[in-house]
Design an enzyme around this catalytic site. Structure first.
Site, mmCIF file in Angstrom:
data_model
loop_
_atom_site.group_PDB
_atom_site.id
_atom_site.type_symbol
_atom_site.label_atom_id
_atom_site.label_comp_id
_atom_site.label_asym_id
_atom_site.label_seq_id
_atom_site.Cartn_x
_atom_site.Cartn_y
_atom_site.Cartn_z
ATOM 1 N N ASP A 36 0.946 -1.302 0.087
ATOM 2 C CA ASP A 36 -0.048 0.077 0.024
ATOM 3 C C ASP A 36 0.842 1.131 0.227
ATOM 4 O O ASP A 36 1.921 1.258 0.189
ATOM 5 C CB ASP A 36 -0.739 0.091 1.238
ATOM 6 C CG ASP A 36 -1.844 -0.789 1.213
ATOM 7 O OD1 ASP A 36 -2.332 -1.530 0.246
ATOM 8 O OD2 ASP A 36 -2.546 -1.106 2.187
ATOM 9 N N LYS A 58 -3.073 4.325 -3.761
ATOM 10 C CA LYS A 58 -3.665 5.432 -4.753
ATOM 11 C C LYS A 58 -2.556 5.656 -5.567
ATOM 12 O O LYS A 58 -1.398 5.576 -5.492
ATOM 13 C CB LYS A 58 -3.942 6.469 -3.719
ATOM 14 C CG LYS A 58 -5.500 6.333 -2.970
ATOM 15 C CD LYS A 58 -5.720 7.491 -2.439
ATOM 16 C CE LYS A 58 -7.102 7.338 -1.697
ATOM 17 N NZ LYS A 58 -7.378 8.383 -0.833
ATOM 18 N N MET A 171 -7.399 9.291 9.650
ATOM 19 C CA MET A 171 -8.053 9.725 8.450
ATOM 20 C C MET A 171 -9.110 10.762 9.001
ATOM 21 O O MET A 171 -10.075 10.761 8.622
ATOM 22 C CB MET A 171 -8.788 8.453 7.944
ATOM 23 C CG MET A 171 -7.902 7.339 7.565
ATOM 24 S SD MET A 171 -8.662 5.720 6.953
ATOM 25 C CE MET A 171 -9.236 5.072 8.316
#
Ligand code: SAH
Length: 259
Positions: A36, A58, A171
């Site tokens: 990741d 991402k 987050m």
């Protein structure tokens, strides 16, 4: 034919040395590694030269693969190549969706192992000298996500705001104003707050403040993800907080533990 198996590894919060020895040993025997964005890429240097490396984080702000695609990919690669390592930032069972991947793979009777990692929830505040618990300041800590499935603020944040625990929000940067409003509504406008971005990494940055001024301060410093928000009396132990708020008389502690 290699026997299919999956090892879910916590890569730690960012500092490459904060992975476990067990994690490194597993990386060394991997046939495929799926990693990741938050897992430090330097860890891939421990892999065999023949290990396939697959980035599943991402790119340009967008996920390359959906979670369902990752679940499937992990299984498919294990069946095809043998030992698949799933490398995730921090601890794989702290908001990492690690359990979903394990559950999916187990349905295919693939052996799965989990190797815990050092979570950013504890290590990011610790990296700037803030303990999540300390006698006289906090008897417990909550680790809460700022981003729930539905996009609304977690109800747990409201519950935590009514406790005397240290509250660590992951987050949560896009919800900072809602979080501060909530704490203010519960009479906590004066509670110390720290925001630590890229904790334990070379590019780490942080700001200290109170519920009242942290939004302004973090905007001035342009703090953004990945960052943890730490709310609670423990933040007042930081020498810079003492200097800016305590010594100047801007802030007084109602806590008995304060000396
Ligand atoms: N499993 C991870 C958390 C994954 S959720 C863990 O245990 O740490 C992703 C969030 O973790 C980010 O949005 C941020 O809030 C936090 N995070 C991860 N690494 C961080 C770091 N080095 N510094 C500050 N926050 C970090």
């Amino acid at each position: 034919m290699n026997i299919p198996r999956i090892t879910l590894i916590g890569a730690g919060p960012g500092d490459v040395e904060l992975i476990t020895l067990k994690g490194i040993k597993a990386i060394k025997t991997a046939d495929v590694i799926l990693y990741d964005a938050l897992a430090n890429e330097e860890l891939l240097e421990y892999a065999k030269p023949t290990t396939q490396l697959v980035y599943v984080g991402k790119r340009l702000g967008k996920y390359v693969y959906t979670q369902e695609e990752i679940n499937y990919k992990v299984v498919q690669l294990a069946l095809q190549y043998g030992h698949v390592v799933r490398l995730k930032g921090g601890d794989p069972f702290v908001f990492g969706r690690g359990f979903e991947e394990i559950e999916y793979a187990r349905a295919f009777n693939i052996h799965c192992e989990v190797i815990s990692g050092v979570t950013s929830a504890i290590a990011a505040p610790a990296s700037v000298g803030i303990p999540v618990t300390t006698r006289g300041y906090a008897e417990s800590f909550w680790v809460i996500t700022g981003t729930t499935k539905t996009g609304s603020l977690s109800k747990d944040i409201e519950l935590a705001a009514q406790s005397s625990a240290t509250v660590v929000i992951l987050m949560g940067m896009s919800k900072l104003s809602q979080v501060c409003d909530l704490f203010s509504q519960h009479g906590k406008a004066n509670t110390p707050v720290a925001i630590v971005q890229n904790g334990t990494k070379e590019n780490a940055r942080y700001v200290l403040g109170t519920i009242d001024d942290i939004q302004y301060k973090s905007k001035v410093e342009e703090l953004s993800n990945p960052a943890v928000i730490v709310i609670g009396e423990v933040v007042s132990l930081h020498p810079e907080f003492v200097k800016e708020y305590v010594t100047s008389g801007k802030w007084t502690n109602q806590n008995e533990g304060w000396t």
